[in-house]
Motif scaffolding. Structure first.
Motif: not given
Length: 321
Positions: A93, A95-97, A100
């Motif tokens: 996750y 990739g969501y920052g 997150a």
């Protein structure tokens, strides 16, 4: 021998034991540092201290949560597996920052702690049994998610958290310092801290006094799970990979050792936060000293075992009184 002499010696022994319980870990830490510097003048160099802080920080985070659990006369063997699970989920996750991914990792730790705490508080399963089952299950889930091989992590935000420094101190260490300060304030200044100690001292009496025993127990295990998950995030950031098969292994034992050496009794009813910090630092430094002087791992384990036995003996003496 007269009764007066005997009665005079017993309080003296009690005072000595009390001093050892309260200040022994700090004295041992000072002696260890003096010996380490005498053997290696570069031991206190900035580079070596940074290395020690990198290695210490995850263990300290887990030990702080473990101290709270032990304060309730419990134990949490699932913290190492919680580290592994958060390490497995984190890269999926990013990739969501980082925010997150970090939130999800901490949520996983909270859920794991809530499960263990609920088993202890509501189902009245022995803490060692409840958290042992979680330890096995969570590690298996982590390995299923991650697969057989370690996965590299390239997110710069996470690598910076795990590898960069501020004012010469690694960010990992700052996180652990802040966590220790928060736990210390909670234990000394809040109703929750007083309730935790009362429950660990006598759970039945605390229940009869109207304290929210179940809520406190669940909350303590949730905090332990969150701190373990945070340690997992730092481990991944520092190592630049997610490897649940190896990350967090034996971390529960390291944390318990730090807590016991720091003076928190396994019988519950007391939490020594500063002692836990000193205990974690002492065990880290003694391992580093022995490793730097090429002491075989077998001898290192024997020395650490002797230290643990001594700390447990002193803790037992406190409980027997």
């Amino acid at each position: 021998m007269s009764a007066t002499t005997v009665s005079g010696r017993l309080p003296q022994k009690a005072r000595v034991l009390k001093d050892i319980q309260n200040y022994g870990v700090y004295l041992a830490l000072v002696v260890l540092i003096v010996v380490a510097v005498a053997l290696n003048t570069s031991f206190l160099s900035a580079s070596n201290l940074r290395v020690q802080l990198f290695q210490l920080s995850p263990t300290l985070l887990v030990a702080l949560g473990m101290a709270l659990v032990i304060g309730t006369e419990g134990i949490d063997l699932s913290v190492g597996a919680t580290i592994a699970l958060s390490a497995a989920v984190l890269p999926l996750y990013l990739g969501y920052g980082l925010g997150a991914a970090l939130a999800l990792a901490l949520l996983i730790g909270a859920v794991a702690g809530a499960i263990g705490g609920s088993m202890v508080a509501f189902a009245r399963v022995q803490p060692i049994v409840a958290t042992l089952s979680l330890m096995i299950g969570l590690r298996g889930v982590a390995e299923l998610i991650n697969g057989d091989a370690a996965k590299p992590v390239t997110a710069q935000s996470l690598l910076s958290l795990g590898g960069n420094s501020a004012a010469g101190v690694p960010w990992m260490a700052w996180v652990a310092i802040v966590a220790a300060a928060v736990v210390a304030v909670v234990m000394r200044r809040t109703t929750f801290g007083r309730q935790l100690v009362a429950i660990g001292d006598n759970r039945q009496a605390a229940r009869l006094a109207g304290l929210p025993v179940r809520r406190v127990l669940v909350t303590v295990y949730v905090i332990s799970g969150i701190l373990a998950a945070l340690a997992g995030v730092l481990v991944v950031g520092h190592g630049a990979e997610a490897d649940p098969a190896n990350q967090g292994l034996n971390m529960e034992l390291d944390a318990i050792t730090a807590v016991v050496v720091g003076g928190t009794p396994l019988s519950g009813g007391r939490v020594r936060v500063l002692g836990t910090v000193a205990g974690a630092l002492f065990m880290q430094l003694i391992s580093a000293v022995l490793t730097q002087h090429d002491v075989h791992t077998s001898y290192t384990q024997i020395i650490e075992a002797a230290i643990i036995c001594g700390a447990v003996y002193v803790s037992r003496e406190r409980g027997s009184r």
